[in-house]
Scaffold this motif. Structure first.
Motif, PDB file in Angstrom:
ATOM      1  N   ARG A   1     -22.277  35.220  -8.710  1.00  0.00           N
ATOM      2  CA  ARG A   1     -22.506  36.565  -9.231  1.00  0.00           C
ATOM      3  C   ARG A   1     -21.642  37.625  -8.553  1.00  0.00           C
ATOM      4  N   THR A   2     -21.445  37.524  -7.234  1.00  0.00           N
ATOM      5  CA  THR A   2     -20.734  38.579  -6.509  1.00  0.00           C
ATOM      6  C   THR A   2     -19.352  38.107  -6.076  1.00  0.00           C
ATOM      7  N   GLU A   3     -18.475  39.074  -5.784  1.00  0.00           N
ATOM      8  CA  GLU A   3     -17.125  38.752  -5.329  1.00  0.00           C
ATOM      9  C   GLU A   3     -17.169  38.007  -4.000  1.00  0.00           C
ATOM     10  N   GLU A   4     -18.069  38.415  -3.125  1.00  0.00           N
ATOM     11  CA  GLU A   4     -18.192  37.746  -1.822  1.00  0.00           C
ATOM     12  C   GLU A   4     -18.602  36.285  -1.991  1.00  0.00           C
ATOM     13  N   GLU A   5     -19.555  36.033  -2.881  1.00  0.00           N
ATOM     14  CA  GLU A   5     -19.999  34.661  -3.131  1.00  0.00           C
ATOM     15  C   GLU A   5     -18.883  33.824  -3.741  1.00  0.00           C
ATOM     16  N   ASN A   6     -18.102  34.412  -4.644  1.00  0.00           N
ATOM     17  CA  ASN A   6     -16.985  33.686  -5.243  1.00  0.00           C
ATOM     18  C   ASN A   6     -15.921  33.353  -4.204  1.00  0.00           C
ATOM     19  N   ARG A   7     -15.652  34.280  -3.314  1.00  0.00           N
ATOM     20  CA  ARG A   7     -14.661  34.034  -2.260  1.00  0.00           C
ATOM     21  C   ARG A   7     -15.144  32.933  -1.311  1.00  0.00           C
ATOM     22  N   ASN A   8     -16.462  32.865  -1.121  1.00  0.00           N
ATOM     23  CA  ASN A   8     -17.030  31.883  -0.200  1.00  0.00           C
ATOM     24  C   ASN A   8     -16.914  30.457  -0.717  1.00  0.00           C
ATOM     25  N   ILE A   9     -16.683  30.289  -2.016  1.00  0.00           N
ATOM     26  CA  ILE A   9     -16.574  28.944  -2.596  1.00  0.00           C
ATOM     27  C   ILE A   9     -15.489  28.144  -1.881  1.00  0.00           C
TER      28      ILE A   9
ATOM     29  N   GLU B   1     -14.072  28.895   0.964  1.00  0.00           N
ATOM     30  CA  GLU B   1     -14.307  28.848   2.410  1.00  0.00           C
ATOM     31  C   GLU B   1     -15.231  27.689   2.766  1.00  0.00           C
ATOM     32  N   GLN B   2     -16.120  27.337   1.857  1.00  0.00           N
ATOM     33  CA  GLN B   2     -17.021  26.211   2.080  1.00  0.00           C
ATOM     34  C   GLN B   2     -16.322  24.871   1.859  1.00  0.00           C
ATOM     35  N   PHE B   3     -15.354  24.862   0.945  1.00  0.00           N
ATOM     36  CA  PHE B   3     -14.659  23.619   0.621  1.00  0.00           C
ATOM     37  C   PHE B   3     -13.383  23.544   1.465  1.00  0.00           C
ATOM     38  N   ASP B   4     -13.472  22.853   2.597  1.00  0.00           N
ATOM     39  CA  ASP B   4     -12.360  22.756   3.543  1.00  0.00           C
ATOM     40  C   ASP B   4     -11.351  21.718   3.042  1.00  0.00           C
ATOM     41  N   ILE B   5     -10.253  22.195   2.487  1.00  0.00           N
ATOM     42  CA  ILE B   5      -9.279  21.317   1.841  1.00  0.00           C
ATOM     43  C   ILE B   5      -8.702  20.295   2.819  1.00  0.00           C
ATOM     44  N   SER B   6      -8.344  20.750   3.999  1.00  0.00           N
ATOM     45  CA  SER B   6      -7.721  19.853   4.986  1.00  0.00           C
ATOM     46  C   SER B   6      -8.675  18.743   5.415  1.00  0.00           C
ATOM     47  N   SER B   7      -9.931  19.114   5.664  1.00  0.00           N
ATOM     48  CA  SER B   7     -10.909  18.111   6.092  1.00  0.00           C
ATOM     49  C   SER B   7     -11.167  17.096   4.980  1.00  0.00           C
ATOM     50  N   VAL B   8     -11.282  17.583   3.751  1.00  0.00           N
ATOM     51  CA  VAL B   8     -11.503  16.684   2.619  1.00  0.00           C
ATOM     52  C   VAL B   8     -10.333  15.723   2.466  1.00  0.00           C
ATOM     53  N   HIS B   9      -9.117  16.251   2.594  1.00  0.00           N
ATOM     54  CA  HIS B   9      -7.939  15.388   2.435  1.00  0.00           C
ATOM     55  C   HIS B   9      -7.837  14.377   3.570  1.00  0.00           C
ATOM     56  N   ASP B  10      -8.193  14.774   4.785  1.00  0.00           N
ATOM     57  CA  ASP B  10      -8.170  13.843   5.921  1.00  0.00           C
ATOM     58  C   ASP B  10      -9.097  12.659   5.657  1.00  0.00           C
ATOM     59  N   ILE B  11     -10.245  12.928   5.038  1.00  0.00           N
ATOM     60  CA  ILE B  11     -11.208  11.862   4.740  1.00  0.00           C
ATOM     61  C   ILE B  11     -10.683  10.970   3.618  1.00  0.00           C
ATOM     62  N   LEU B  12     -10.122  11.569   2.588  1.00  0.00           N
ATOM     63  CA  LEU B  12      -9.648  10.803   1.430  1.00  0.00           C
ATOM     64  C   LEU B  12      -8.432   9.949   1.775  1.00  0.00           C
ATOM     65  N   GLY B  13      -7.514  10.511   2.553  1.00  0.00           N
ATOM     66  CA  GLY B  13      -6.316   9.782   2.931  1.00  0.00           C
ATOM     67  C   GLY B  13      -5.066  10.267   2.208  1.00  0.00           C
TER      68      GLY B  13
ATOM     69  N   ASN C   1      -7.794  32.946  -2.446  1.00  0.00           N
ATOM     70  CA  ASN C   1      -7.829  32.303  -1.133  1.00  0.00           C
ATOM     71  C   ASN C   1      -7.774  30.783  -1.246  1.00  0.00           C
ATOM     72  N   ILE C   2      -6.848  30.298  -2.066  1.00  0.00           N
ATOM     73  CA  ILE C   2      -6.624  28.859  -2.207  1.00  0.00           C
ATOM     74  C   ILE C   2      -5.290  28.525  -1.558  1.00  0.00           C
ATOM     75  N   THR C   3      -5.327  27.717  -0.525  1.00  0.00           N
ATOM     76  CA  THR C   3      -4.111  27.357   0.200  1.00  0.00           C
ATOM     77  C   THR C   3      -3.452  26.165  -0.473  1.00  0.00           C
ATOM     78  N   GLU C   4      -2.310  26.396  -1.105  1.00  0.00           N
ATOM     79  CA  GLU C   4      -1.581  25.308  -1.758  1.00  0.00           C
ATOM     80  C   GLU C   4      -0.588  24.682  -0.782  1.00  0.00           C
ATOM     81  N   ASN C   5      -0.457  23.379  -0.866  1.00  0.00           N
ATOM     82  CA  ASN C   5       0.488  22.649  -0.023  1.00  0.00           C
ATOM     83  C   ASN C   5       0.840  21.340  -0.722  1.00  0.00           C
TER      84      ASN C   5
ATOM     85  N   TYR D   1     -23.925  23.629  -1.847  1.00  0.00           N
ATOM     86  CA  TYR D   1     -24.179  24.201  -0.519  1.00  0.00           C
ATOM     87  C   TYR D   1     -25.096  25.427  -0.579  1.00  0.00           C
ATOM     88  N   ASP D   2     -25.172  26.088  -1.739  1.00  0.00           N
ATOM     89  CA  ASP D   2     -26.002  27.295  -1.850  1.00  0.00           C
ATOM     90  C   ASP D   2     -27.107  27.117  -2.889  1.00  0.00           C
ATOM     91  N   LEU D   3     -27.579  25.903  -3.059  1.00  0.00           N
ATOM     92  CA  LEU D   3     -28.573  25.607  -4.087  1.00  0.00           C
ATOM     93  C   LEU D   3     -29.813  26.506  -4.004  1.00  0.00           C
TER      94      LEU D   3
END
Length: 379
Positions: free
Chosen positions: A225-233, A235-247, A264-268, A313-315
């Motif tokens: 609903r809010t801009e802050e909540e959308n930005r937090n999406i 921030e909760q999904f740590d791309i680097s950590s997820v990729h480290d697990i996947l390989g 705030n999506i870091t592309e690489n 994460y925010d159920l």
């Protein structure tokens, strides 16, 4: 201000109805949800484009007033041209259409006098099935509720995926049951056509050769609903950590809700922002796993029989609510924290029985050709 726009649109439509006849075989595809031609509307277009006796007009709201490429407001000259299109050309095409297919709410309908026209106003909602509350089920502004309700009264046909979801659509649209048809929806037809799947995947990889030969995780959360909540999406999904697990064999594709893109999506080299990609169906077809939250994307993705992970994460704070118990019904493992998400990905957990039960609830027909059934009903 928006209401004034609705009234102007409807007034031009009503005037055109006085002087113009309905043109037999004229089809209007109204895309009020995203850019260009895609989803249900594309399926209708492809079914009719080569048949004799049909003229098809595509009207796209989101391609007006702002540049589709960068989202910036157009210059004065182009804005004026778009205003002419929206307030004069579009109403004319609707007034002379035999059938108007929509993929979202269309609020000028509230003020349009359609009772004496032969035009069919067909709602092909952009989200398949139902599990989270939507439409009038979540509207708490009485004035907006009334406008949406009155607009929806002009709908002649509303097509859904199953008998089970009809009560939810009755509530969400305030449309009587005799106008709701559980035929399935056109966008799901491709999932039962292996030739089309192969063609779409080949075309995707031709345009994105970097992805070929890689495993693809699609992260497709819905909006908050809010801009802050959308930005937090993100921030909760740590791309680097997820990729480290996947390989290293995996690439992560991010697809935010098209109405609420995030910066705030870091592309690489292993993460790509696909929010502006025109047709999310392609991303479903090429991906090997879906991670989402409360997005209706699961209702289509489940037909592909591939793993689904729900990162909720925010159920407890999610304000849309659900038509049934989220924990019991959803077709995949549910992660409530980052640590739970990492554990599910690390163990490659899946939940086939929940996926199968979800399909049975959401779909009466799993053989395709919903588009054909719809067109047969419309005549």
């Amino acid at each position: 201000m928006k209401t004034i726009g609705y009234i102007i649109f409807a007034s031009v439509y009503n005037l055109c109805c006085i002087f113009c006849r309905v043109a037999s075989g004229k089809i209007v595809l109204w895309n009020g949800h995203n850019h260009g031609l895609n989803g249900n509307l594309q399926e209708i277009y492809e079914a009719l484009q080569h048949k004799e006796g049909y003229t098809i007009k595509l009207l796209v709201k989101r391609d007006l007033f702002r540049d589709p490429e960068n989202g910036k407001r157009k210059n004065i000259g182009k804005l004026f041209a778009d205003m002419i299109l929206f307030f004069f050309v579009f109403p004319y095409h609707m007034a002379t259409a035999d059938k108007v297919f929509m993929n979202d709410n269309f609020l000028p309908l509230c003020y349009m006098k359609t009772a004496n026209r032969q035009t069919q106003f067909v709602q092909l909602w952009h989200g398949a099935g139902a599990f989270k509350r939507f439409g009038l089920s979540t509207e708490d502004d009485p004035s907006v509720y009334q406008i949406v309700k009155e607009a929806n009264q002009k709908i002649t046909h509303l097509f859904v995926t199953s008998e089970n979801v009809i009560p939810f659509y009755q509530e969400a649209f305030s449309v009587p049951k005799d106008k709701i048809y559980p035929t399935g929806i056109p966008v799901t037809d491709i999932y039962f056509d292996q030739d089309r799947i192969r063609h779409r995947k080949e075309k995707f990889y031709q345009n994105h050769p970097t992805f070929e030969g890689k495993k693809l995780l699609l992260y497709a959360p819905t909006f908050r609903r809010t801009e802050e909540e959308n930005r937090n999406i993100m921030e909760q999904f740590d791309i680097s950590s997820v990729h480290d697990i996947l390989g290293p064999d995996w690439i992560i594709l991010i697809r935010m809700h098209p109405k609420f893109p995030m910066e705030n999506i870091t592309e690489n080299s292993f993460c790509y922002n696909m929010t502006d990609y025109n047709d999310i169906t392609d991303l479903y077809l090429v991906s090997d796993m879906l991670v989402t939250d409360y997005s209706s994307s699961v209702v289509e993705y489940v037909l592909l029989n591939k793993p689904i992970v729900l990162f909720a994460y925010d159920l407890p704070d999610y304000d849309r609510g659900f038509y049934f118990d989220y924990e019991q019904m959803m077709p995949g493992k549910i992660a409530h924290t980052q640590e739970e998400l990492y554990g599910i990905l690390l163990k490659k957990c899946d939940n086939l029985p929940k996926r199968q039960n979800f399909v049975k609830f959401q779909y009466d027909n799993t053989e395709g050709d919903a588009c054909g059934r719809i067109l047969k009903i419309l005549g």
